[in-house]
Design a protein around this motif. Structure first.
Motif, PDB file in Angstrom:
ATOM      1  N   UNK B  64       0.702  -1.183   0.069  1.00  0.00           N
ATOM      2  CA  UNK B  64      -0.079  -0.027   0.038  1.00  0.00           C
ATOM      3  C   UNK B  64       0.916   1.169  -0.247  1.00  0.00           C
ATOM      4  N   UNK B  65       0.785   2.087  -0.905  1.00  0.00           N
ATOM      5  CA  UNK B  65       1.391   3.374  -1.067  1.00  0.00           C
ATOM      6  C   UNK B  65       0.431   4.357  -1.267  1.00  0.00           C
ATOM      7  N   UNK B  66       1.120   5.911  -1.246  1.00  0.00           N
ATOM      8  CA  UNK B  66       0.270   6.980  -1.074  1.00  0.00           C
ATOM      9  C   UNK B  66      -0.149   7.156  -2.721  1.00  0.00           C
ATOM     10  N   UNK B  67      -0.815   8.151  -2.858  1.00  0.00           N
ATOM     11  CA  UNK B  67      -1.432   8.197  -4.480  1.00  0.00           C
ATOM     12  C   UNK B  67      -0.170   8.459  -5.681  1.00  0.00           C
ATOM     13  N   UNK B  68       0.833   9.085  -5.054  1.00  0.00           N
ATOM     14  CA  UNK B  68       1.757   9.150  -6.323  1.00  0.00           C
ATOM     15  C   UNK B  68       2.904   8.226  -6.018  1.00  0.00           C
ATOM     16  N   UNK B 120       3.027   8.584  12.161  1.00  0.00           N
ATOM     17  CA  UNK B 120       3.278   9.237  10.966  1.00  0.00           C
ATOM     18  C   UNK B 120       4.227   8.127  10.063  1.00  0.00           C
ATOM     19  N   UNK B 121       3.991   7.830   8.763  1.00  0.00           N
ATOM     20  CA  UNK B 121       4.728   7.051   8.045  1.00  0.00           C
ATOM     21  C   UNK B 121       5.206   8.153   6.853  1.00  0.00           C
ATOM     22  N   UNK B 133      -6.578   8.836  -1.144  1.00  0.00           N
ATOM     23  CA  UNK B 133      -6.244   7.828  -2.423  1.00  0.00           C
ATOM     24  C   UNK B 133      -4.996   7.201  -1.953  1.00  0.00           C
ATOM     25  N   UNK B 134      -5.175   6.037  -2.348  1.00  0.00           N
ATOM     26  CA  UNK B 134      -3.797   5.112  -2.258  1.00  0.00           C
ATOM     27  C   UNK B 134      -3.915   3.996  -3.372  1.00  0.00           C
ATOM     28  N   UNK B 140      -5.284   1.793  -8.261  1.00  0.00           N
ATOM     29  CA  UNK B 140      -5.475   2.918  -7.698  1.00  0.00           C
ATOM     30  C   UNK B 140      -6.808   3.219  -7.002  1.00  0.00           C
ATOM     31  N   UNK B 141      -6.988   3.307  -5.802  1.00  0.00           N
ATOM     32  CA  UNK B 141      -8.279   3.312  -5.261  1.00  0.00           C
ATOM     33  C   UNK B 141      -8.532   4.729  -4.500  1.00  0.00           C
TER      34      UNK B 141
END
Lengths: 154, 156
Positions: B64-68, B120-121, B133-134, B140-141
């Motif tokens: 699981x990553x952030x949007x970008x 925090x990550x 959004x992840x 991409x969700x």
């Protein structure tokens, strides 16, 4: 008296400047202490409605936890958490039906938060000078939760 | 050059004291910061993916990553899919039941987070109640809601 042949050095200028700025900042500080003394800071209870929130999310917040703003500034401390089932209103052909959401789904949460501030007239001013108004939407963070609520009494 | 040597006076002592005090403050501050380095803890976050009629497939182990894609939060440790339920009006009665064809997904994601007054990550705050959004695996969700956050119990 300055002895003949003794020259003023750059260090001396720095020292004089330092003393000057120290005196100025001290004077300002004393002035601000005086101003604060006129309006004493005390604690006020603020009610915040956190609406339509998942039960599992509410479980992440506990009484006694501090709430902070986006930039980490302390807003207040949660003193009570009152949980009520969320109600939805359904309308069809002029008919209005209210339905309470099943337990464990969504809830409305009434939070009582103890904040420090001043109330010179009718408006509650937080310690940093910002006004806290009824109807205002707040985004506050506890250790594990983001509370997006509306001030219902201040 | 014929310069008269001035004796070490009071002003010089003041400057020296000031420099020493500043150095001491600097040393103290740097010591405090290194001592109080924020601890890293394991947390479990429950993500709810909005109901969808698309056949979204997620598996245990998906990253699981952030949007970008710049911050990796962690990996999926469990996947739960169930029919999406909502309130309907049927024959003048409000009923709570599943919507045909819509599936709701919940992912339990384990991550290592820095714990201070928050979790925090990287530079992203992780908290229950947040929506974002992840990237989950290669999908991409949007509108993902964090429902719950808990520290993983340490058996040591």
């Amino acid at each position: 008296m300055i002895e003949p042949g003794t020259r003023t050095r750059i260090f001396d200028f720095f020292l004089l400047l330092l003393i000057f700025f120290s005196v100025v900042s001290l004077a300002q500080r004393i002035g601000s202490f005086g101003a604060e003394a006129n309006e004493a800071v005390s604690d006020f209870s603020v009610q915040v409605l956190w609406e339509n929130v998942d039960s599992q999310t509410v479980d992440c917040l506990a009484e006694g936890e501090p709430l902070r703003t986006e930039n980490g500034e302390l807003f207040g401390t949660v003193t009570s958490i009152q949980r009520e089932p969320h109600e939805v209103v359904l309308r069809q052909e002029g008919q209005e039906i209210r339905k309470i959401m099943p337990a464990g789904t969504t809830e409305d949460v009434y939070l009582t938060v103890l904040v420090s501030g001043r109330k010179p007239e009718q408006t509650l001013l937080l310690e940093n000078g910002t006004a806290l108004l009824r109807g205002q939407t707040l985004r506050l963070y506890s250790l594990r939760t983001l509370v997006t609520g509306t001030v219902i009494s201040a | 050059m014929n310069r008269k040597k001035r004796p070490f006076g009071l002003f010089d002592w003041c400057i020296l004291t000031l420099v020493a005090a500043l150095l001491a403050v600097g040393a103290f501050v740097s010591y405090k910061y290194t001592e109080n380095a924020s601890p890293t803890v394991e947390i479990d976050c429950l993500f709810r993916i909005p109901a969808s009629d698309e056949n979204l497939q997620f598996s245990v182990g998906d990253e699981v990553r952030n949007e970008n894609g710049t911050v990796a939060f962690g990996r999926v440790v469990s996947v739960l899919q169930r029919p999406y339920k909502t309130v309907f009006l049927r024959n003048g009665e409000a009923v709570y039941e599943a919507v045909e064809g819509l599936t709701e997904t919940e992912l339990l994601v384990r991550m290592s987070a820095e714990k201070t007054e928050e979790y925090r990550v990287g530079d992203i705050r992780v908290c229950a109640g947040a929506t974002g959004t992840y990237r989950v695996g290669n999908t991409l969700v949007s509108g993902v809601h964090i429902l719950h956050l808990a520290e993983v119990a340490n058996d040591d």
